[in-house]
Enzyme design. Structure first.
Site, mmCIF file in Angstrom:
data_model
loop_
_atom_site.group_PDB
_atom_site.id
_atom_site.type_symbol
_atom_site.label_atom_id
_atom_site.label_comp_id
_atom_site.label_asym_id
_atom_site.label_seq_id
_atom_site.Cartn_x
_atom_site.Cartn_y
_atom_site.Cartn_z
ATOM 1 N NE ARG A 162 -3.763 -2.442 0.571
ATOM 2 C CZ ARG A 162 -3.722 -3.586 -0.083
ATOM 3 N NH1 ARG A 162 -2.875 -3.764 -1.076
ATOM 4 N NH2 ARG A 162 -4.548 -4.560 0.225
ATOM 5 C CB SER A 232 -8.776 -2.200 3.999
ATOM 6 O OG SER A 232 -9.097 -3.399 3.366
ATOM 7 C CD GLU A 328 -5.582 -0.002 2.496
ATOM 8 O OE1 GLU A 328 -5.263 -1.013 3.161
ATOM 9 O OE2 GLU A 328 -6.274 -0.067 1.474
HETATM 10 P P1 NAP Z 1 -9.122 -12.379 4.019
HETATM 11 O O1 NAP Z 1 -9.156 -13.401 2.944
HETATM 12 O O2 NAP Z 1 -10.164 -12.387 5.081
HETATM 13 O O3 NAP Z 1 -7.706 -12.389 4.716
HETATM 14 C C1 NAP Z 1 -7.379 -11.452 5.734
HETATM 15 C C2 NAP Z 1 -5.990 -10.889 5.431
HETATM 16 O O4 NAP Z 1 -5.059 -11.936 5.466
HETATM 17 C C3 NAP Z 1 -5.931 -10.264 4.071
HETATM 18 O O5 NAP Z 1 -6.002 -8.877 4.223
HETATM 19 C C4 NAP Z 1 -4.663 -10.773 3.447
HETATM 20 O O6 NAP Z 1 -3.607 -9.812 3.375
HETATM 21 C C5 NAP Z 1 -4.176 -11.863 4.378
HETATM 22 N N1 NAP Z 1 -4.173 -13.122 3.618
HETATM 23 C C6 NAP Z 1 -5.221 -13.951 3.399
HETATM 24 N N2 NAP Z 1 -4.817 -15.027 2.696
HETATM 25 C C7 NAP Z 1 -3.504 -14.848 2.448
HETATM 26 C C8 NAP Z 1 -2.525 -15.596 1.749
HETATM 27 N N3 NAP Z 1 -2.839 -16.751 1.153
HETATM 28 N N4 NAP Z 1 -1.261 -15.114 1.689
HETATM 29 C C9 NAP Z 1 -0.946 -13.942 2.270
HETATM 30 N N5 NAP Z 1 -1.822 -13.187 2.945
HETATM 31 C C10 NAP Z 1 -3.089 -13.624 3.032
HETATM 32 O O7 NAP Z 1 -9.088 -10.945 3.324
HETATM 33 P P2 NAP Z 1 -10.272 -10.035 2.797
HETATM 34 O O8 NAP Z 1 -10.443 -8.906 3.732
HETATM 35 O O9 NAP Z 1 -11.446 -10.854 2.400
HETATM 36 O O10 NAP Z 1 -9.607 -9.434 1.503
HETATM 37 C C11 NAP Z 1 -9.242 -10.249 0.422
HETATM 38 C C12 NAP Z 1 -8.237 -9.522 -0.422
HETATM 39 O O11 NAP Z 1 -8.792 -8.309 -0.925
HETATM 40 C C13 NAP Z 1 -6.982 -9.134 0.346
HETATM 41 O O12 NAP Z 1 -5.891 -9.285 -0.486
HETATM 42 C C14 NAP Z 1 -7.223 -7.689 0.699
HETATM 43 O O13 NAP Z 1 -6.026 -6.959 0.797
HETATM 44 C C15 NAP Z 1 -8.037 -7.209 -0.493
HETATM 45 N N6 NAP Z 1 -8.907 -6.098 -0.090
HETATM 46 C C16 NAP Z 1 -8.379 -4.837 -0.038
HETATM 47 C C17 NAP Z 1 -9.203 -3.794 0.364
HETATM 48 C C18 NAP Z 1 -8.675 -2.409 0.464
HETATM 49 O O14 NAP Z 1 -9.471 -1.485 0.649
HETATM 50 N N7 NAP Z 1 -7.405 -2.189 0.371
HETATM 51 C C19 NAP Z 1 -10.518 -4.029 0.733
HETATM 52 C C20 NAP Z 1 -10.982 -5.325 0.688
HETATM 53 C C21 NAP Z 1 -10.166 -6.353 0.277
HETATM 54 P P3 NAP Z 1 -3.395 -8.793 2.134
HETATM 55 O O15 NAP Z 1 -4.380 -7.707 2.377
HETATM 56 O O16 NAP Z 1 -1.989 -8.333 2.350
HETATM 57 O O17 NAP Z 1 -3.602 -9.508 0.858
#
Ligand code: NAP
Length: 345
Positions: A162, A232, A328
Site C-alpha cells: 500500500r 479497508s 490505509e
Molecule cells: P481475508 O481473505 O479475510 O484475509 C485477511 C488478510 O489476510 C488479508 O487482508 C490478506 O492480506 C491476508 N491473507 C489472506 N490469505 C492470504 C494468503 N494466502 N497469503 C498472504 N496473505 C493472506 O481478506 P479479505 O479482507 O477478504 O480481503 C481479500 C483480499 O482483498 C486481500 O488481499 C485484501 O487486501 C483485499 N482487499 C483490499 C481492500 C482495500 O481497501 N485495500 C478491501 C478489501 C479487500 P493482504 O491484504 O496483504 O492480501
C-alpha cells in the site's frame, strides 16, 4: 467546469456531509495544470482525487477539489505480452472487465476494487495475492507547476505494501495522468487466497477466477454505492517474528503470514474481530458486521464519528494485542492531507 461550495457527499465513497469551495472535473493534462494555477492564484488548497474511494474528509475542504477524468485506453501486443496505456480517470473495475472481454488475462484478481486507474499506483492496490506492482510497467506523471510529463518506470515507483513514491516525493504538485500495464500472455493464475484455492489450477479459466473474486467481495464487503465506506480502513500490520510468536502463544488460531524479510503480516480484520467490535457503532459510524477491517457510514455519520470509531478500534486492538493499527485511508482536513496517526492519537 467550475462550481462554488459544492457538496462532496456523493463525490467520495464514505458519503460524509462535507463540502468543497470548488470542484473541477479535469479531462486533460492542460485542465489539470489550469486548476492548479487557479488554486495558486487564489492561494487555495488543491486536492486531486480519482473517485474519492480512499479518503476520509475530516471537515469541509477550503479549496479546490479536482477530479481526474482523463480517459482513453490503447493497447499493443508483443510476442509475450499485452501492453495497455490507460488514462488515469478510467474506472478500475471497468478496465478489468474490458480486458476480460478483449481476451486478456492478469487483472482478474483485482476485480471490483473501487476507484480510478490513476489512483491504483499511489497505494499499489492489491487483492487476492496480486498487486499493481506485478503488472505495472510505468506511470506517466505530470508536474503541475511546469506542465511537463515524465514517465516513471515501475522499478522507480518504490512500490511497497500500500505504498509508493506517489505518497511521498511525488505527492504534492504532481498528477498521474496515465498508467502503463503489461499483462503476460502466458497466464499464471494466482489461486492462493480464499475460495480461489478451491479452483483447479489445471483447468481453471480467467472468467472463473474473476467470478470467484467478485462473489467473495460481494459477500463480504459493503457496496459503497449503498453503504458509505472507503474499503479497508487500516493496513494489515507487519510485525516482528518475536511479537507474532508471542501473540500466537496466547491466540493459537491467529492467522499469520510470514514475509520474505522475516517479519510477519497479521490480518487487521481478525485482530479487530477478536475485540468483538463487529457491528460496534459510534453514532452513525460502525465497524462492518461482515468484514471488521471496513468502517462504514450507516447514513447519518459525520466525520468526527468515523474518527472516534477509528480511535476506539486502534485502542482496543493495542490493549489486547500490543499492536497499533495504521490507517490505509487518507485523512483530509480543510487544507489538505493530514498525518492520520496524528489525528488518531
Ligand atoms: P481475508 O481473505 O479475510 O484475509 C485477511 C488478510 O489476510 C488479508 O487482508 C490478506 O492480506 C491476508 N491473507 C489472506 N490469505 C492470504 C494468503 N494466502 N497469503 C498472504 N496473505 C493472506 O481478506 P479479505 O479482507 O477478504 O480481503 C481479500 C483480499 O482483498 C486481500 O488481499 C485484501 O487486501 C483485499 N482487499 C483490499 C481492500 C482495500 O481497501 N485495500 C478491501 C478489501 C479487500 P493482504 O491484504 O496483504 O492480501
Amino acid at each position: 467546469m467550475t462550481t462554488k461550495s459544492i457538496s462532496l457527499k456523493k463525490l467520495h465513497t464514505f458519503a460524509l456531509p462535507v463540502c468543497a469551495e470548488q470542484v473541477i472535473y479535469a479531462e486533460t493534462a492542460e485542465q489539470l495544470v489550469a486548476a492548479w494555477l487557479l488554486a495558486k492564484q487564489q492561494s487555495k488548497p488543491f486536492l486531486l482525487l480519482g473517485e474519492g474511494s480512499n479518503a476520509l474528509f475530516l471537515s469541509d475542504f477550503a479549496g479546490i477539489v479536482v477530479f481526474n477524468r482523463i480517459t482513453g485506453v490503447t493497447s499493443r501486443s508483443t510476442d509475450d505480452s499485452w501492453h495497455l496505456h490507460v488514462g488515469a480517470g478510467e474506472n478500475w473495475h471497468k478496465l478489468v472487465t474490458d480486458t476480460l472481454t478483449w481476451g486478456m488475462t492478469g487483472l482478474e484478481n483485482l476485480a471490483l476494487i473501487p476507484g480510478c486507474v490513476g489512483s491504483a499506483p499511489i497505494q499499489n492496490i492489491g487483492a487476492y495475492g496480486v498487486e499493481l506492482k506485478n503488472i505495472c510497467e510505468y506511470v506517466d506523471l505530470l508536474d503541475l507547476t511546469t506542465g511537463k510529463t515524465q514517465r516513471i518506470l515501475a522499478s522507480d515507483c518504490e512500490f511497497g505494501y500500500r505504498e509508493s513514491i506517489f505518497k511521498h516525493a511525488y505527492r504534492d504538485g504532481y498528477a498521474i495522468i496515465a498508467v502503463g500495464l503489461r499483462l503476460p500472455k502466458h497466464w499464471q493464475p494466482v489461486l492462493s487466497y480464499g475460495d480461489l484455492r478451491l479452483l483447479d489450477k489445471a483447468t481453471v479459466t480467467v472468467r472463473q477466477v474473476f467470478d470467484s473474486v467478485c462473489a467473495m467481495r460481494r459477500a463480504k464487503l459493503p457496496d459503497p454505492a449503498v453503504t458509505g465506506n472507503a474499503g479497508s480502513f487500516f493496513k494489515n500490520p507487519v510485525v516482528s517474528a518475536e511479537l507474532a510468536q508471542k501473540i500466537v502463544a496466547a491466540y493459537p488460531d491467529m492467522p499469520v503470514y510470514p514475509q520474505a524479510d522475516g517479519s510477519v503480516k497479521l490480518a487487521a480484520g481478525w485482530l479487530i474481530d477478536q475485540c468483538h467490535l463487529k457491528g460496534f457503532a459510534i453514532n452513525g459510524a460502525a465497524v462492518h458486521h461482515q468484514q471488521a477491517l471496513v468502517l462504514i457510514n450507516q447514513g447519518p455519520a459525520i466525520s468526527a464519528d468515523v474518527v472516534a470509531l477509528a480511535r476506539h478500534v486502534r485502542q482496543q486492538v493495542a490493549e489486547r494485542f500490543g499492536v497499533w493499527l495504521e490507517p490505509e485511508v487518507r485523512f483530509i482536513d480543510s487544507q489538505g492531507e493530514r498525518d492520520a496517526l496524528e489525528i488518531l492519537k
